[in-house]
Design a protein around this motif. Sequence first.
Motif, PDB file in Angstrom:
ATOM      1  N   TYR A 140       0.837  -1.200   0.000  1.00 19.20           N
ATOM      2  CA  TYR A 140       0.000   0.000   0.000  1.00 19.20           C
ATOM      3  C   TYR A 140       0.871   1.248   0.000  1.00 19.20           C
ATOM      4  CZ  TYR A 140      -3.594   3.259   1.761  1.00 19.20           C
ATOM      5  OH  TYR A 140      -4.458   4.311   1.942  1.00 19.20           O
ATOM      6  N   ASP A 141       0.591   2.183  -0.886  1.00 16.06           N
ATOM      7  CA  ASP A 141       1.495   3.322  -1.068  1.00 16.06           C
ATOM      8  C   ASP A 141       1.254   4.466  -0.092  1.00 16.06           C
ATOM      9  OD1 ASP A 141      -0.849   4.355  -2.060  1.00 16.06           O
ATOM     10  OD2 ASP A 141      -0.044   4.912  -4.024  1.00 16.06           O
ATOM     11  N   LEU A 344      -0.711  14.236   2.795  1.00 17.48           N
ATOM     12  CA  LEU A 344       0.345  13.874   3.737  1.00 17.48           C
ATOM     13  C   LEU A 344       1.249  12.788   3.158  1.00 17.48           C
ATOM     14  CD1 LEU A 344      -1.794  13.746   7.010  1.00 17.48           C
ATOM     15  CD2 LEU A 344      -0.324  15.609   6.243  1.00 17.48           C
ATOM     16  N   ALA A 345       0.646  11.797   2.512  1.00 20.13           N
ATOM     17  CA  ALA A 345       1.435  10.708   1.923  1.00 20.13           C
ATOM     18  C   ALA A 345       2.331  11.225   0.805  1.00 20.13           C
ATOM     19  CB  ALA A 345       0.503   9.623   1.399  1.00 20.13           C
ATOM     20  N   ASP A 346       1.806  12.088  -0.037  1.00 15.50           N
ATOM     21  CA  ASP A 346       2.610  12.649  -1.129  1.00 15.50           C
ATOM     22  C   ASP A 346       3.803  13.420  -0.580  1.00 15.50           C
ATOM     23  OD1 ASP A 346       0.898  11.573  -2.985  1.00 15.50           O
ATOM     24  OD2 ASP A 346      -0.213  13.441  -3.336  1.00 15.50           O
ATOM     25  N   LEU A 360      15.264  10.454   7.908  1.00 17.25           N
ATOM     26  CA  LEU A 360      14.599   9.309   7.284  1.00 17.25           C
ATOM     27  C   LEU A 360      14.044   9.685   5.923  1.00 17.25           C
ATOM     28  CD1 LEU A 360      12.584   7.757  10.256  1.00 17.25           C
ATOM     29  CD2 LEU A 360      15.017   7.534   9.694  1.00 17.25           C
ATOM     30  N   ARG A 361      14.116   8.739   4.996  1.00 18.70           N
ATOM     31  CA  ARG A 361      13.503   8.898   3.679  1.00 18.70           C
ATOM     32  C   ARG A 361      12.525   7.760   3.441  1.00 18.70           C
ATOM     33  NH1 ARG A 361      15.973   5.570  -0.255  1.00 18.70           N
ATOM     34  NH2 ARG A 361      17.818   4.474   0.511  1.00 18.70           N
ATOM     35  N   PHE A 362      11.586   7.976   2.524  1.00 19.00           N
ATOM     36  CA  PHE A 362      10.522   7.012   2.281  1.00 19.00           C
ATOM     37  C   PHE A 362      10.337   6.764   0.783  1.00 19.00           C
ATOM     38  CE2 PHE A 362       9.662   9.552   6.072  1.00 19.00           C
ATOM     39  CZ  PHE A 362       9.624   8.567   7.040  1.00 19.00           C
ATOM     40  N   SER A 366       8.436  -0.300  -1.035  1.00 24.12           N
ATOM     41  CA  SER A 366       7.421  -0.302   0.026  1.00 24.12           C
ATOM     42  C   SER A 366       7.522   0.928   0.937  1.00 24.12           C
ATOM     43  CB  SER A 366       7.519  -1.581   0.867  1.00 24.12           C
ATOM     44  OG  SER A 366       7.244  -2.723   0.089  1.00 24.12           O
ATOM     45  N   ASN A 367       8.037   2.028   0.380  1.00 29.84           N
ATOM     46  CA  ASN A 367       8.218   3.288   1.122  1.00 29.84           C
ATOM     47  C   ASN A 367       9.254   3.178   2.238  1.00 29.84           C
ATOM     48  OD1 ASN A 367       6.350   4.568  -0.508  1.00 29.84           O
ATOM     49  ND2 ASN A 367       4.667   4.363   0.941  1.00 29.84           N
TER      50      ASN A 367
END
Length: 401
Positions: A140-141, A344-346, A360-362, A366-367
Amino acid sequence: MTKSPVFQRRTLLAAAAATAALPTEVWAQQPPVRIGSTLALTGPLAATAQVHKLVGEIYVDDLNRRGGLLGRKVEWIVKDDQSKPDLARTLYEQLITADKVDLLMGPYATGAILSAVAVAQRYNKLLIHHTLGVPSLVKYDMQFPAWSLGSDPGNTTTNTVFEALARGPKPPKTVAVVTSKFPSIHFMSMGARETLKKRGLQEVLFLEWEFGNREFGPIASRIKDAHPDFVWVGAIGLDGNLLLDAMKKIDYAPPQHFYLYPAPGPLVTSPEAQGALSVTIFEEHAPFTSRPHAAEFIRTYHERARAANFPDTSVEVQAAASFTAWQILEAAVTATKSLDDKTLADYLKKNRVETIQGSLRFDGPSNYGDDLMRIKQVQNGKWVVVYPPEFAPAGVKMIAR
């Protein structure tokens, strides 16, 4: 005309009082930001989940002292999933549909997190989580990890463990692997089996037990009979303590031993745990404690954990992962000035977040971002990082029996 010192002091006090009252007045005019979670407050995972509950309470209290989110008071709704993934799924449905929370925060442990992710995906909700151990299982992205073990921990993290041992005082030649069948634990233990073979080590024992097992006597006997140089224990919660108690009863102490995700307080305070190894992203010493917000969090956690009668009041991997999850959520809301899940996800996919773990990076599979796992050891009743050496306290090295 110059005001008297007394008048000036009264004016300043009145202004301060008005400022302090302002959040309450503003909050009364708008609804709170409601954040929903479940945690394993009872059942086999409760000893560790209590840490996550305390950290969440500390963070939300501090958020509200600083004005909340977007100028609105934050309310954290926590339900007990009883260490049962199926129940966690039902409760996250309730949080979204009945409680109508604005945002979600993940539960503790992989099984419950996978359930929560499934619900979040059904409703297109953002989910930040702090302890999922099998990154490949989440596609899930709009889910984001605060547990920085990278996208391939079965290879990278397990290799870090055996690299630390190879550079330690007694590099092992024989290994016993004993493990819970709990999903993330079993996954990592299978990775350890592959890693030790690649390194030319001999596996002299492999044993599994069902999650929730409390009888470790037969397992301890099999380990003793195998005479390994090193014991990998796929432990979660109190598994490590129960196995150590069982080994003590047969007068056996492993030369070197490792516990994957133990209940941190109970293990570190056990006399039999001297020399025990585990993985971590944060421990209560430099260089970790020099990161922004770390010192204040440690001080508050000490006070609250002591009041809650925790067996160990220090901040370590579990507490730090939980704190990081809240930092990620706050950073995204503050930067976007939004509570919209997709917005927020974007943002998180495109931006780094500074946390007490580091930056931290995502933007990986899987992010997930970097594997930041370090190796720690119980020495004289405290956890200390022993590998890589640049993360260890001055003069500290790995020990072995």
